[in-house]
Design a protein around this motif. Structure first.
Motif, PDB file in Angstrom:
ATOM      1  N   PHE A 963      49.807  62.702  36.277  1.00  0.00           N
ATOM      2  CA  PHE A 963      48.845  63.593  36.923  1.00  0.00           C
ATOM      3  C   PHE A 963      49.509  64.592  37.871  1.00  0.00           C
ATOM      4  CE2 PHE A 963      46.334  59.721  36.051  1.00  0.00           C
ATOM      5  CZ  PHE A 963      45.399  60.278  35.192  1.00  0.00           C
ATOM      6  N   SER A 964      50.720  64.299  38.295  1.00  0.00           N
ATOM      7  CA  SER A 964      51.365  65.186  39.258  1.00  0.00           C
ATOM      8  C   SER A 964      52.872  65.094  39.107  1.00  0.00           C
ATOM      9  CB  SER A 964      50.979  64.801  40.692  1.00  0.00           C
ATOM     10  OG  SER A 964      51.826  65.440  41.622  1.00  0.00           O
ATOM     11  N   PRO A 965      53.575  66.214  39.221  1.00  0.00           N
ATOM     12  CA  PRO A 965      55.045  66.160  39.164  1.00  0.00           C
ATOM     13  C   PRO A 965      55.644  65.457  40.373  1.00  0.00           C
ATOM     14  CG  PRO A 965      54.308  68.360  39.755  1.00  0.00           C
ATOM     15  CD  PRO A 965      53.089  67.591  39.377  1.00  0.00           C
ATOM     16  N   PHE A 966      54.835  65.165  41.364  1.00  0.00           N
ATOM     17  CA  PHE A 966      55.346  64.528  42.575  1.00  0.00           C
ATOM     18  C   PHE A 966      55.024  63.042  42.622  1.00  0.00           C
ATOM     19  CE2 PHE A 966      54.597  68.988  43.496  1.00  0.00           C
ATOM     20  CZ  PHE A 966      55.870  69.383  43.832  1.00  0.00           C
ATOM     21  N   GLY A 967      54.783  62.458  41.472  1.00  0.00           N
ATOM     22  CA  GLY A 967      54.697  61.019  41.392  1.00  0.00           C
ATOM     23  C   GLY A 967      53.304  60.454  41.615  1.00  0.00           C
ATOM     24  N   LEU A 968      53.284  59.134  41.801  1.00  0.00           N
ATOM     25  CA  LEU A 968      52.030  58.408  41.923  1.00  0.00           C
ATOM     26  C   LEU A 968      51.354  58.670  43.269  1.00  0.00           C
ATOM     27  CD1 LEU A 968      53.222  54.972  40.517  1.00  0.00           C
ATOM     28  CD2 LEU A 968      51.751  56.605  39.336  1.00  0.00           C
ATOM     29  N   SER A 969      50.055  58.638  43.228  1.00  0.00           N
ATOM     30  CA  SER A 969      49.270  58.716  44.463  1.00  0.00           C
ATOM     31  C   SER A 969      47.944  58.036  44.191  1.00  0.00           C
ATOM     32  CB  SER A 969      49.061  60.169  44.890  1.00  0.00           C
ATOM     33  OG  SER A 969      48.259  60.233  46.047  1.00  0.00           O
ATOM     34  N   GLY A 970      47.858  56.783  44.585  1.00  0.00           N
ATOM     35  CA  GLY A 970      46.630  56.055  44.317  1.00  0.00           C
ATOM     36  C   GLY A 970      46.783  54.581  44.601  1.00  0.00           C
ATOM     37  N   THR A 971      45.899  53.781  44.004  1.00  0.00           N
ATOM     38  CA  THR A 971      45.812  52.350  44.309  1.00  0.00           C
ATOM     39  C   THR A 971      46.035  51.517  43.062  1.00  0.00           C
ATOM     40  OG1 THR A 971      44.229  52.798  46.080  1.00  0.00           O
ATOM     41  CG2 THR A 971      44.354  50.540  45.261  1.00  0.00           C
ATOM     42  N   PHE A 972      46.979  50.591  43.166  1.00  0.00           N
ATOM     43  CA  PHE A 972      47.226  49.581  42.136  1.00  0.00           C
ATOM     44  C   PHE A 972      46.549  48.299  42.587  1.00  0.00           C
ATOM     45  CE2 PHE A 972      49.812  46.045  40.518  1.00  0.00           C
ATOM     46  CZ  PHE A 972      49.784  46.297  39.150  1.00  0.00           C
ATOM     47  N   GLN A 973      45.655  47.734  41.757  1.00  0.00           N
ATOM     48  CA  GLN A 973      44.836  46.601  42.191  1.00  0.00           C
ATOM     49  C   GLN A 973      44.874  45.467  41.182  1.00  0.00           C
ATOM     50  OE1 GLN A 973      40.798  46.757  44.341  1.00  0.00           O
ATOM     51  NE2 GLN A 973      40.208  46.447  42.216  1.00  0.00           N
ATOM     52  N   VAL A 974      45.119  44.268  41.717  1.00  0.00           N
ATOM     53  CA  VAL A 974      45.092  43.036  40.926  1.00  0.00           C
ATOM     54  C   VAL A 974      43.853  42.241  41.322  1.00  0.00           C
ATOM     55  CG1 VAL A 974      46.287  40.870  40.412  1.00  0.00           C
ATOM     56  CG2 VAL A 974      47.601  42.973  40.789  1.00  0.00           C
ATOM     57  N   GLN A 975      43.120  41.731  40.327  1.00  0.00           N
ATOM     58  CA  GLN A 975      41.952  40.877  40.573  1.00  0.00           C
ATOM     59  C   GLN A 975      42.184  39.518  39.933  1.00  0.00           C
ATOM     60  OE1 GLN A 975      37.969  42.624  39.972  1.00  0.00           O
ATOM     61  NE2 GLN A 975      39.014  44.542  39.415  1.00  0.00           N
ATOM     62  N   TYR A 976      41.709  38.473  40.620  1.00  0.00           N
ATOM     63  CA  TYR A 976      41.804  37.138  40.023  1.00  0.00           C
ATOM     64  C   TYR A 976      40.750  36.236  40.643  1.00  0.00           C
ATOM     65  CZ  TYR A 976      44.104  34.946  44.101  1.00  0.00           C
ATOM     66  OH  TYR A 976      44.387  34.431  45.339  1.00  0.00           O
ATOM     67  N   ASP A 977      40.546  35.074  39.997  1.00  0.00           N
ATOM     68  CA  ASP A 977      39.686  34.035  40.554  1.00  0.00           C
ATOM     69  C   ASP A 977      40.219  32.700  40.091  1.00  0.00           C
ATOM     70  OD1 ASP A 977      37.686  33.040  42.102  1.00  0.00           O
ATOM     71  OD2 ASP A 977      36.081  33.323  40.641  1.00  0.00           O
ATOM     72  N   VAL A 978      39.732  31.615  40.741  1.00  0.00           N
ATOM     73  CA  VAL A 978      40.192  30.262  40.428  1.00  0.00           C
ATOM     74  C   VAL A 978      39.025  29.432  39.927  1.00  0.00           C
ATOM     75  CG1 VAL A 978      42.066  30.358  42.102  1.00  0.00           C
ATOM     76  CG2 VAL A 978      39.842  29.452  42.793  1.00  0.00           C
ATOM     77  N   ASP A 979      39.356  28.380  39.187  1.00  0.00           N
ATOM     78  CA  ASP A 979      38.328  27.430  38.763  1.00  0.00           C
ATOM     79  C   ASP A 979      37.924  26.565  39.949  1.00  0.00           C
ATOM     80  OD1 ASP A 979      38.377  28.374  36.201  1.00  0.00           O
ATOM     81  OD2 ASP A 979      39.798  26.863  35.470  1.00  0.00           O
ATOM     82  N   ARG A 980      36.638  26.188  39.970  1.00  0.00           N
ATOM     83  CA  ARG A 980      36.115  25.368  41.065  1.00  0.00           C
ATOM     84  C   ARG A 980      35.388  24.161  40.482  1.00  0.00           C
ATOM     85  NH1 ARG A 980      36.189  30.465  42.597  1.00  0.00           N
ATOM     86  NH2 ARG A 980      36.908  30.963  44.706  1.00  0.00           N
ATOM     87  N   THR A 981      35.686  22.981  41.072  1.00  0.00           N
ATOM     88  CA  THR A 981      35.046  21.758  40.583  1.00  0.00           C
ATOM     89  C   THR A 981      34.303  21.019  41.688  1.00  0.00           C
ATOM     90  OG1 THR A 981      37.111  20.561  40.966  1.00  0.00           O
ATOM     91  CG2 THR A 981      36.750  21.465  38.738  1.00  0.00           C
ATOM     92  N   GLN A 982      34.737  21.160  42.933  1.00  0.00           N
ATOM     93  CA  GLN A 982      34.141  20.421  44.035  1.00  0.00           C
ATOM     94  C   GLN A 982      33.068  21.248  44.739  1.00  0.00           C
ATOM     95  OE1 GLN A 982      34.768  17.300  44.654  1.00  0.00           O
ATOM     96  NE2 GLN A 982      36.488  17.108  43.215  1.00  0.00           N
ATOM     97  N   MET A 983      31.922  20.634  45.021  1.00  0.00           N
ATOM     98  CA  MET A 983      30.860  21.331  45.737  1.00  0.00           C
ATOM     99  C   MET A 983      31.268  21.661  47.170  1.00  0.00           C
ATOM    100  SD  MET A 983      28.177  22.045  43.965  1.00  0.00           S
ATOM    101  CE  MET A 983      26.910  22.246  45.208  1.00  0.00           C
ATOM    102  N   TYR A 984      32.081  20.797  47.798  1.00  0.00           N
ATOM    103  CA  TYR A 984      32.442  21.047  49.185  1.00  0.00           C
ATOM    104  C   TYR A 984      33.528  22.117  49.321  1.00  0.00           C
ATOM    105  CZ  TYR A 984      36.624  18.132  48.480  1.00  0.00           C
ATOM    106  OH  TYR A 984      37.806  17.610  48.034  1.00  0.00           O
ATOM    107  N   GLY A 985      34.172  22.468  48.183  1.00  0.00           N
ATOM    108  CA  GLY A 985      35.170  23.520  48.210  1.00  0.00           C
ATOM    109  C   GLY A 985      36.568  22.991  48.023  1.00  0.00           C
TER     110      GLY A 985
END
Length: 1631
Positions: A963-985
């Motif tokens: 998008f620009s000759p002057f390199g990146l300008s923006g946000t790199f974002q990682v999303q994740y979640d975990v499995d849950r088995t216990q009601m108390y957390g």
């Protein structure tokens, strides 16, 4: 080049025209570029005006501004008579900006340039940059559409998103530069500039007095008028000095500067006049008029080319007022420069000004033209030169938009009369100037100027105050080649493909009523709009240079009519010989290479076509040849049927010379030089040219010869040098003006280009590596950047690091020459002192501090030494929040260059299985389009047990520069979640610290009662209300069938969607609410408290009753507004459906979501009062969530309200995806699963728990708390391990409990945590964060403390909490609002701390000495106050010399035998009884004289004069004394006596002040000061020293006197001190 009637502006441009004969129906197909820009600026301006009501007036109402045009907006805000000319000119700066195809900078660089230019006050240049940026943004939506590529017309299908994107750019800029600069950028101010360039040599005292008086008259008389100047400039000059410059918006500052101006020196001529003009030009706004007052010729006459060029660039008019005809001057120049009075005439003629020669006695009267010319909204109606007695009768039309007529003539004009019907007004000449101003007073029609006698040569300008005018832009190109169209920054060439763009303002009628309102409605003479009929090209004598061109619409109606299409009749572009030709009409009303018209097309939201056509364009494909200079004029018919004319008062002239100047890619550093070659081409005959260069900062200078011969058709190089001082900052800009002038007619040419210090150059980033490690949602990010400063000077690099709101920077490290310097967190003020001192000594240092105003942005400053490579490491920590079912880890990348080695590595380690890991599309501001794919160069891998994952992002150079000759300008974002088995957390534990994450799976949704309180004030106008509607509509449609809801809209007053009920969330009620939501229009101010009170009136019936006397301190709730939906039947139906009681909804979650974009401006505005009222009304009965939309929202108040009422507060910044962010926030808080959640642990086993009570748990979120395990428990556990496993379990086991409430029942969850078993996967991982559990606990603890400080009002409690937060921040190296981090060598830090300690000790010692001295003086003051009478009289306004009325006002003193200074004015020396010697002289305002000098005592008395009306008759001006200075050198003592007080000044002591209106005696060091004979009208002051008594009689308005009482020989001493500086030198001279 943009030229207007009354104002001239210059800007870069792309002509908006139509390249072929294809018809475009603007009401259905596309929106022109000019319309898009105009509508966007209007939207931004209306929003700004709504936030800033004038005085006590109500906020602007966008709904009553129809049509929405610049003139109508100004009329709505400022009132009738307000001219929108400058506002229109500001819009055109954006409209005619260069096309982005010709700009290689990326968008973020352009944004930075805009921000810097706007902050520097260069609004015109900032607007030009903004136009380029907007064109780039809009192109994203236009794509490859032919209407855009050929005609720059945006398809309607893309217009909604484009308008939104453009609105975001304006909002972003507003957030960055603040309100004052933003208003200046938009051009929303009104009023002109008052600018003086004044010769302050000794002979100019009268002229200075006249300018001062006139300025004060203007300021005082126009105090609350639209004509009041909004800027003031004062540039004095003499020889050898120019300045000091005063440039201010504060009238008081300007007055003080004028009062300080003193005529001094003199006798020698000439003076540095043009240097003074250059200084004023630098700080004056475009379109200003500079008034130059002098009696001498210009010594620096060689600056004339630069002065003319800069004045033309800025559209500045230069008018000279001379009190000498300079007939003595006969200087000549070998380079054909103009000199003497011819120089001033040359400059005035080139800039549209005039030269007035008047006598000194008439100078004040002559300055009346300044008061006339300062009025806003002045337009030129007629401009003509009369020679040889011709045209002695001049007619001109007065139309219904005109309120005042000003006729000015200069030269040998004979007599001058202005005639209309029975009215006749004559002008009395002042020198060779004639000026008369006449109120129109509804006398419309033809007026006449009659000249009597013989008029040898008379230049006449007829102007008027009017809301109707036009602006003219000159450019080169043609209608078939828009991409290469350029606005001229110079005089046009005869062969240039010249284009003229005429943009009108005020074409719409000022009446709010349609044609049917007027008498004669339906006739051809009455319209909603003023109509343009003809365009004319006139020479100086009023004759046509080119054939007049009629302007017609499709239906043969003049321009301004209500028509979809416009057509123009006119001569063929090639026919310039003055012969008539047949009119040519293009298909469906378009002209090719002729005048083309464009209407201000409405936005998609307002599809009415009731808009005037407001733009005309004319192209000359073969140039205008050698035609004589001409003015552009228009003729037309106003909305009442009266004719009107307007003229651009500047001649369009051509030049045969071309100056090519482009400094856009030049790089020069502070302290370094760079050589640049300028190309000069000669398209005229052989000639020898003189070159010149100047700039506003003094950075540019010529190299080598400034004169060269250029043959016809040839060119040459003019070398210049740019050199910025060492102290210049990167980004500092200067406008460089290059001139070339030969001896031939038409050879003068100029070019203006901008150079920026350090532009396009930052320290080189060799590599950038970002490593993120996440352990149990706690993230640590390490940014490693290798930076090389390849310059020869040390430079500071600033990085604006965008961080999540929950992040703390914990370290910054620098590695230089194998040396590692580790940062340390200090208390904020101390850190700043250390860093500033390191910078001053040139030591490498880094500094990190929270940026004021936004917790999202951290600013890092890094000073890099010359030719050094530095490894910079920045570390920050954060706790990831779970929102809508996932954790989001975001990294902002903006290195401002492509980097060969760039990599992002993210390591995720969790105790539970990873449910998913994904990377979002790269979010960048370099494009408005959003990708749906993960960024190229991304790889995701998992461990075998799927409890850890590695995400790597390593884009190559091609991918970085997509998008620009002057390199990146923006946000790199990682999303994740975990499995849950216990009601108390889940609980993670390590090293004696634990964290509990509570997000139970499979909980059913709770039904809720939800009330949305939405701001619809005027500041929400535009894209904000659109995005709010989108988000709220989506959330309403997502309500469950068991939910109840309502909406309250508020501005000045609250208005519920439907009164008295909470409506069930049926599809019918939701549709109805959305319909009403879409009908609500932004208007009015922001009444926050009334909105809350209305909301509580709606919700109170469904909330638990308040405790007795709970609201006793609060006033009762006021009634809320009327029902919004018009259907009574619908209201009855909804009311019946909503017949529920508090018991029916007892277990419902109850909440309010409050949304605003501004501050409380109506009703109660005090934050604490609003906060306390809301708290008392709620008493924790429901959750109140708050959201601030944009940077101006009152977030501190919103945060406190949410924190005190169990809610969440969020700020959403304006962006393209703001609607999605708002929707996410609504969904985050509006879907409760549990309420009143508490997580408890036994006190004997757990210490220092963070917040463990939560008012609500919502779907997709997570509750987190942390604590510390009791150390005895851990120790006991180790001992038990040796003995028995059972004892391990018993002593190491912690029993916890979770309690809460769902819709169906209360929940209790018991659980156990083994304190002796650390989390196995994280503690054994190679990507473990050291002490992650302890740091997570500390992170949450500090956040809790900071949150408490935000809501606590008690100062003592707040200080204690702050101290705790500070101590923890220092311990864990957190950069918080209380701390900063400094990186510096340990030896340098030690030395600097020692220096700071010495400075602090010295400062403390000095303060102690000062304290003791003040104590002593206070004791002396108390003693004097006991001796001084308490009675005080009204202060006199003047301090006089003795007058004829002395006997009436001073009690029985023997004044007949007294000497002194008298007020008529004269000085009296007594010889004997009834025999006096009298010396007369004429004093001037502000002049300073020595009255008395005693050689025995050394006593000196000096006095300053003031000129005012005589108290005898109140008609004549006389001179009096306003200030006495009594100097006693032997005592190092002086007194300043004015009509109000006596100021005693003693060297080394504090000044002491006594009133002259109270009897008293004061004695010190042999000096006796006495005030006596005090009455209401008079008082006497006596000073005694060494046997000499000096008496001063102060008489109210009548008398002030200096008298000798003893028989010492005192000689009157009449030396005139020329300046205040010299005067005060003498006053302070103690020998």
């Amino acid at each position: 080049m943009v030229i207007s009637v009354g104002i001239t502006c210059f800007c870069l441009t792309v002509a908006v025209s139509f390249a072929n004969s294809q018809s475009f129906d603007f009401s259905t197909d596309c929106i022109s570029w000019g319309t898009l820009i105009t509508n966007s600026v209007l939207t931004a301006s209306v929003s700004y005006f709504a936030d800033h009501p004038r005085n006590e007036e109500k906020a602007i109402d966008p709904e009553v501004i129809k049509p929405l045009t610049p003139a109508k907006v100004f009329q709505a805000y400022y009132g009738d008579g307000a001219s929108s000319s400058e506002f229109k000119a500001a819009i055109l700066d954006l409209v005619y900006a260069p096309s982005p195809e010709n700009i290689k900078e990326d968008r973020n660089r352009i944004r930075k340039d805009i921000k810097w230019l706007a902050n520097a006050g260069s609004s015109d240049l900032a607007r030009t940059k903004m136009g380029t940026l907007i064109a780039s943004v809009v192109k994203d939506f236009a794509g490859e559409s032919q209407s855009w590529l050929q005609d720059k017309c945006l398809p309607y299908s893309a217009s909604s998103d484009a308008y939104k994107a453009v609105g975001v750019e304006f909002a972003r800029l507003r957030n960055e530069i603040g309100e004052s600069r933003y208003a200046q950028f938009l051009g929303t101010g009104i009023g002109s500039t008052l600018a003086f360039v004044i010769d302050d040599t000794g002979s100019m005292s009268g002229e200075i007095l006249a300018a001062t008086k006139r300025s004060k008259n203007i300021i005082d008389h126009l105090q609350n008028s639209l004509d009041r100047p909004q800027d003031f400039v004062l540039a004095p000059f003499n020889d050898p000095e120019v300045g000091p410059l005063t440039a201010t918006k504060d009238a008081k500052v300007f007055k003080k500067a004028l009062d300080k101006l003193r005529a001094h020196g003199g006798g020698d001529q000439p003076e540095l006049c043009l240097g003074g003009i250059q200084l004023a030009l630098e700080s004056s706004r475009p379109g200003s008029t500079l008034y130059v007052i002098t009696d001498a010729d210009a010594k620096d006459y060689k600056l004339q080319d630069s002065v003319i060029a800069e004045a033309k660039r800025k559209g500045t008019v230069i008018t000279f007022m001379l009190t000498n005809d300079l007939s003595y001057c006969s200087r000549s120049s070998k380079d054909n420069y103009k000199t003497c009075i011819n120089l001033y005439r040359h400059i005035a003629n080139e800039t549209g000004g005039k030269v007035l020669v008047v006598s000194r006695s008439a100078i004040f009267q002559a300055t009346e033209i300044i008061q006339t010319g300062i009025k806003q909204g002045l337009v030129v109606v007629k401009k003509v030169r009369i020679v040889n007695g011709e045209n002695r009768t001049i007619q001109f039309p007065v139309d219904h938009t005109m309120s005042e007529v000003i006729v000015e003539a200069q030269g040998n004009c004979g007599s001058l009369q202005v005639l209309h019907e029975k009215t006749s007004v004559s002008a009395t000449p002042i020198g060779d100037l004639y000026s008369v101003s006449i109120a129109v007073d509804k006398q419309y029609g033809e007026w006449t100027v009659s000249l009597g006698g013989y008029s040898a040569s008379c230049d006449m300008t007829i102007s008027s105050k009017s809301t109707l005018g036009f602006l003219l832009t000159l450019g080169t190109g043609n209608s078939k080649d828009l991409a290469n169209f350029k606005v001229l920054h110079s005089n046009p060439s005869p062969l240039d493909h010249l284009g003229l763009m005429l943009d009108f303002y005020g074409l719409e009628s000022s009446s709010d009523f349609g044609p049917e309102y007027h008498s004669g409605a339906g006739s051809d003479t009455v319209s909603d709009f003023n109509k343009v009929a003809n365009v004319r090209f006139l020479n100086e004598f009023g004759s046509d240079v080119l054939t007049p061109m009629p302007v017609k619409t499709e239906a043969n109606q003049p321009i301004g009519s209500l028509r979809k299409y416009a057509a123009v009749e006119g001569m063929d572009s090639q026919d310039f010989d003055g012969l008539d030709s047949d009119s040519h009409q293009m298909t469906n009303g378009r002209f090719l290479n002729e005048f083309e018209s464009e209407s201000l097309t409405p936005t998609p939201e307002n599809t009415e076509i009731n808009q005037p056509i407001d733009t005309l364009r004319k192209f000359f494909p073969k140039g205008i040849g050698g035609k004589e200079p001409f003015y552009v004029a228009i003729e037309g018919i106003d909305s009442e049927g009266s004719p009107f004319t307007r003229v651009i008062p500047r001649l369009i002239t051509t030049a045969n010379t071309v100056v090519s100047c482009d400094l856009g890619n030049v790089v020069f550093y502070p302290g370094a030089n760079v050589n640049v070659n300028i190309t000069i081409s000669n398209n005229g005959p052989n000639d020898t040219f003189v070159f010149g260069v100047s700039d506003t900062k003094g950075f540019a200078m010529k190299r080598g010869s400034s004169s060269k011969f250029i043959p016809s058709g040839g060119s040459t190089i003019f070398p210049i040098r740019l050199s910025a001082p060492t102290k210049a900052k990167d980004g500092e800009s200067t406008s460089v003006t290059v001139t070339a002038r030969g001896s031939q007619h038409g050879s003068f040419q100029y070019a203006v280009c901008n150079a920026v210090v350090g532009q396009r150059k930052r320290p080189r980033v060799d590599s950038l590596a970002i490593k993120g490690v996440i352990n149990s949602r706690f993230a640590k990010t390490l940014v490693t950047s290798v930076v090389t400063n390849n310059a020869d000077v040390g430079r500071e690099a600033e990085f604006e690091v965008m961080l999540p709101t929950d992040a703390f920077i914990v370290n910054m490290t620098m590695k230089l020459d194998n040396e590692t310097i580790v940062g340390k967190v200090h208390e904020k003020k101390k850190a700043k002192k250390v860093y500033d001192k390191a910078k001053k000594t040139g030591k490498a240092a880094g500094h990190v501090a929270v940026r004021d105003g936004s917790s999202r942005v951290y600013k890092t400053s890094l000073f890099v030494e010359p030719r050094k490579t530095v490894t910079f490491q920045l570390t920050y920590e954060q706790l990831l929040r779970r929102v809508k079912g996932s954790y989001k880890y975001a990294i902002t990348l903006n290195p401002d260059q492509a980097i060969k080695k760039l990599a992002v590595d993210v390591h995720i380690v969790e105790e539970n299985l990873l449910h998913f890991v994904r990377v979002s599309p790269f979010k960048t501001d370099q494009t408005s389009l959003r990708s749906s794919f993960e960024p190229p160069g991304t790889a995701i891998t998992y461990s075998r047990d799927r409890r850890s994952s590695h995400v790597r992002y390593a884009p190559n150079i091609t991918q970085q520069t997509e998008f620009s000759p002057f390199g990146l300008s923006g946000t790199f974002q990682v999303q994740y979640d975990v499995d849950r088995t216990q009601m108390y957390g889940d609980v993670t534990l390590a090293n004696g610290y634990f964290a509990h994450f509570f997000a139970p799976p499979s909980l059913p949704a709770m039904p809720k009662m939800i009330l949305f309180v939405v701001d619809i004030s005027g500041s929400m106008f535009g894209h904000k209300i659109t995005q709010m509607r989108e988000a709220l509509a989506s959330v309403l449609r997502g309500l469950n069938k068991d939910d109840y809801f309502n909406l309250v809209f508020f501005n000045d007053n609250p208005k519920p969607w439907i009164r008295l009920i909470m409506s069930p969330a049926t599809s019918a009620s939701i549709d109805d609410a959305i319909e009403v939501l879409n009908q609500e229009k932004p208007t009015g101010g922001t009444n926050i408290l009334a909105a809350f009170e209305a909301a509580f009136e709606l919700m109170s019936p469904f909330l638990p009753e308040l405790p007795p006397n709970a609201t006793s301190s609060s006033s009762p709730l006021p009634p809320i507004g009327d029902v919004q939906n018009p259907s009574v039947e619908r209201y009855t139906r909804l009311r019946r459906m909503a017949s529920v009681t508090e018991a029916d909804v007892k277990n419902y979650a109850k909440m309010m979501i409050f949304v605003t974009d501004g501050r409380a401006s109506v009703g109660e505005t005090q934050e604490n009062t609003i906060l306390e009222r809301v708290t008392s009304l709620n008493r924790e009965r429901m959750n109140i969530h708050t959201m601030g939309f944009g940077a101006l929202a009152q977030m501190k108040l919103m945060e406190k309200i949410a924190a005190r009422n169990g809610g969440f507060s969020r700020r959403i910044f304006e962006s393209l995806d703001a609607a999605a962010q708002i929707e996410d926030y609504f969904e985050e808080v509006a879907n409760p699963l549990m309420t009143d959640v508490t997580i408890t642990y036994p006190d004997e086993k757990v210490q220092d728990l963070t917040t463990n009570r939560f008012s609500v748990f919502t779907a997709g979120s997570e509750l987190v708390l942390a604590g510390r395990v009791n150390s005895e428990l851990l120790n006991g556990g180790e001992q038990s391990l040796v003995r028995k496993r059972r004892q391990i379990v018993e002593r190491g086991l912690i029993h916890g409990r979770v309690t809460g409430r769902t819709f169906e029942n209360d929940i209790e969850l018991d659980f156990d945590v083994d304190a002796t078993s650390p989390s196995p996967h994280i503690t054994t991982s190679q990507h473990q964060i050291q002490d992650f559990s302890e740091r997570l606990w500390a992170f949450l603890k500090v956040k809790d403390l900071l949150r408490q400080t935000a809501i606590v009002d008690n100062a003592t409690v707040k200080a204690n909490i702050n101290e705790q937060a500070l101590n923890m921040s220092l311990k864990y190296n957190f950069v918080t609002p209380l701390t900063s981090l400094v990186v510096i060598r340990p030896k340098d830090l030690k030395r600097i701390e020692a220096e700071l300690k010495k400075e602090e000790e010295a400062r403390a010692k000095k303060e102690e000495e000062e304290r003791k001295r003040l104590e002593e003086e206070e004791k002396e003051r108390e003693r004097l106050e006991e001796e001084t009478a308490k009675k005080s009289f009204e202060h006199s306004r003047l301090f006089h010399a003795v007058s004829r009325k002395i006997s009436e006002d001073v009690p029985s003193a023997d004044l007949s035998y007294s000497g002194g200074f008298y007020g008529d004015p004269h000085f009296l020396i007594p010889i004997r009884q009834n025999l006096n010697l009298c010396f007369n002289w004429d004093g001037n305002e502000g002049s300073i004289y020595n009255f008395l000098h005693d050689p025995t005592t050394g006593m000196t008395v000096n006095g300053q004069l003031i000129t005012t009306l005589s108290p005898d008759n109140g008609k004549k001006y006389r001179t009096y004394v306003s200030l006495l200075a009594i100097i006693i050198p032997s005592k190092k003592f002086k007194l300043l006596v004015d009509p109000e007080k006596i100021t005693m000044i003693r060297r080394g002591a504090r000044n002491f002040i006594l009133s002259v209106r109270s009897s008293m005696t004061f004695s010190r060091d042999g000096i006796v000061l006495r005030a006596y004979d005090v009455s209401k009208k008079s008082a006497k002051v006596e000073v005694s020293v060494q046997g000499l008594k000096l008496q001063v009689a102060v008489v109210n308005i009548i008398v002030s006197r200096v008298m000798q009482q003893k028989s010492y020989c005192i000689t009157p001493f009449f030396q005139h001190f020329a300046s205040s500086e010299e005067y005060f030198d003498i006053v302070s001279d103690f020998g």
